[in-house]
Design a protein around this motif. Structure first.
Motif, PDB file in Angstrom:
ATOM      1  N   THR A 123      42.968  42.097  46.383  1.00 18.80           N
ATOM      2  CA  THR A 123      43.896  41.134  46.976  1.00 18.80           C
ATOM      3  C   THR A 123      43.899  41.289  48.493  1.00 18.80           C
ATOM      4  N   ASP A 161      47.358  45.310  42.565  1.00 22.47           N
ATOM      5  CA  ASP A 161      47.805  44.770  43.853  1.00 22.47           C
ATOM      6  C   ASP A 161      48.827  45.716  44.497  1.00 22.47           C
ATOM      7  N   SER A 190      36.153  42.129  49.007  1.00 19.12           N
ATOM      8  CA  SER A 190      36.825  40.950  48.469  1.00 19.12           C
ATOM      9  C   SER A 190      36.138  40.379  47.236  1.00 19.12           C
ATOM     10  N   LYS A 232      46.394  43.595  36.691  1.00 19.77           N
ATOM     11  CA  LYS A 232      46.304  42.862  37.958  1.00 19.77           C
ATOM     12  C   LYS A 232      47.473  43.111  38.910  1.00 19.77           C
TER      13      LYS A 232
END
Length: 553
Positions: free
Chosen positions: A357, A505, A351, A501
């Motif tokens: 995510t 994810d 994390s 990004k």
């Protein structure tokens, strides 16, 4: 960054005696330091001088820089003997080191590094642009003719580097490579003298020949026994993030190999050594209560988990893979094997990795769901509780990772949990050398490969998920899953963090929903027990303890 567990290990004659002799050597190396009671109430101000003894379970099997176990044992030594171009902290933030600044073009295919002046290797030769180019080339390509490997996660899009002038390096890639600069802080990216790089592999394997630019140099070493480092009096180019310049405060660091964990911790408790590597997690609270310092830093990288080989039946069936994911109770693993210092996995990645995510819902423990998936896949439970289909039992072999002290205990608990939903699980455990020879990604005998891989930037992970661009092909898919190839490629080729990004994810979710990867816990591969007299130890993004700023008091 795996003999049956049921088999009893027979201790070879004389092993106990060798351990006792080894520990007696530690006493001498530690100069008979005081016990805990005499170590309290030291000075709060940093001071110079002193010797630290670090007890470690292994020192690896080769010192060839590119081939050594930099990601596990030998990284402790390399981190003090060498420098890196950039510094990466435990949150993934990149800051200057030997490269004092840099810039990239708009599509992240050309980078220009501006080097700090005055940096030298320990033989007084400069760490200049020519030296950096020589390192970039060997990290990228290795030298197969000399038996020297490339660095595993160095960007495969690397084309070439050139020295613009003595303090400037221009690096060109064949495709956008946003993760290049962060990867310069990866454990494999250690700056070695071109003189060392030019040596035959057999001579590089002699640690005394390996010249770095770090704050310590090798004073003496004995293969499989110890490495003694002494500080460089002329060192003065540490990363600003460490908030200390000039020579290291400690005079020497001795890494002594002691295989038995209880001997390592006993030596620290009695004041005969200063650091014990990888004590049992369950002992940490007891050590804290006695006034010792413990550290459980998380590195940047993949969580601990199993990469599943989809070429081997029945793990070519997505429902079987998903059942395996949902059949594992990660909270029980943490409460049984670990302590609250450990965290459950939330995704493929730790994390603290920028771009990670929370995808924990994709693989959450749900025994009812796991049973339903196996029923739907045609695997029926027999009278013995083991599921079967077409006359074959539902089997799984786990290979304990010898680089992770808790791996065997975790595998044993996982075997119990999966047994409740119908899996028949066998566990194999090998030493480090045998594991490396027998347990390999994509081997048809290895269905579940335990991953403990660190990385600095998530953009580099495309190099392991498939075999595109000579990737490691963790799941045996080749390029058959075009969506995975596409997502991994888009992550790798993104020219900005904002562009990458959402794709990152989506990639995490897709890999987990397809059951390609089975997360367990966020990994703490490096656990430290330290004397209370040792202060100001730092930990980088790879969870290595750095003693450049440390002092005794």
């Amino acid at each position: 960054m795996k003999t049956s567990r049921a088999a009893r290990r027979v201790r070879p004659p004389g092993r106990t005696l060798r351990m006792i002799v080894g520990l007696a050597t530690v006493v001498g190396l530690a100069a008979c330091g005081p016990g805990v009671a005499a170590q309290q109430g030291g000075s709060a101000e940093p001071k110079s001088g002193g010797a630290v003894t670090f007890l470690i379970d292994s020192l690896g099997d080769t010192w060839i820089p590119n081939n050594s176990a930099i990601s596990s044992f030998q990284g402790h030594i390399w981190g003090h003997v060498t420098d890196k171009l950039v510094y990466v902290d435990d949150k993934g933030e990149v800051s200057p080191w030997v490269a004092e600044s840099w810039e990239q073009n708009t599509d992240a295919t050309v980078f220009t590094l501006h080097l700090r002046k005055g940096v030298t290797f320990s033989d007084k030769t400069p760490v200049d642009a020519a030296a950096v180019v020589a390192n970039l080339d060997i990290w990228s390509k290795g030298d197969p003719a000399r038996g020297i490997n490339p660095i595993g996660l160095f960007p495969k899009t690397y084309d070439h580097a050139e020295a613009v002038d003595p303090a400037t390096v221009k690096v060109t890639f064949k495709a956008p490579t946003l993760g290049f600069v962060p990867t310069l802080g990866y454990h494999g990216s250690i700056l070695i003298s071109p003189k060392t790089i030019a040596l035959p592999a057999a001579q590089q394997a002699d640690l005394a020949n390996d010249i770095g630019s770090g704050p310590f140099v090798v004073s003496s070493w004995k293969q499989g026994d110890s490495v003694v480092l002494k500080k460089r009096d002329d060192y003065n180019w540490a990363p600003a993030a460490l908030k200390h310049q000039g020579p290291a405060r400690l005079d020497t660091i001795t890494y002594k190999q002691v295989a038995q964990p209880s001997l390592r911790t006993s030596a620290v408790r009695s004041g005969q050594a200063d650091v014990a590597y990888n004590p049992s997690p369950q002992e940490l609270q007891s050590f804290k209560d006695q006034g010792f310092t413990t550290a459980t830093p998380r590195y940047l990288g993949f969580v601990n988990g199993y990469a599943l080989n989809t070429k081997v039946a029945p793990y070519d069936d997505v429902k079987v893979r998903q059942a395996l994911q949902h059949g594992i109770d990660r909270k029980e693993i943490i409460s049984t094997v670990y302590t609250p210092d450990w965290l459950p996995a939330q995704s493929l990645f730790q994390s603290n990795v920028p771009g990670s995510t929370d995808r924990s819902a994709d693989f959450a423990y749900d025994a009812d769901k796991a049973n339903k998936l196996l029923d739907e896949a045609g695997w029926a439970k027999g009278a013995d509780g083991v599921r079967a289909k077409g006359g074959k039992q539902l089997t799984l072999t786990l290979y304990a990772n010898p680089y992770l002290a808790t791996s065997k205990s975790v595998d044993e608990l996982v075997a119990q949990q999966l047994g409740k939903i119908g899996f028949k699980v066998d566990i194999q455990a090998f030493d480090v050398v045998t594991f490396g020879e027998r347990v390999k990604v994509n081997s048809p005998s290895v269905v579940a490969y335990e991953v403990t891989r660190s990385f600095i930037d998530a953009g580099t992970v495309a190099g392991v998920l498939t075999d595109a661009n000579k990737g490691e092909n963790w799941f045996g898919l080749g390029q058959s899953d075009q969506k995975l190839v596409d997502l991994a490629g888009r992550v790798a080729k993104a020219a900005s963090v904002d562009e990458r990004k959402p794709v990152l994810d989506e990639l995490q979710g897709y890999v987990l929903q397809q059951g390609y990867f089975v997360p367990l816990t966020q990994i703490v591969q490096r656990v430290y027990l330290q004397s209370p007299k040792l202060h100001d130890v730092t930990y980088n993004g790879l969870a290595y303890a750095n003693y450049y700023t440390a002092w005794l008091g």
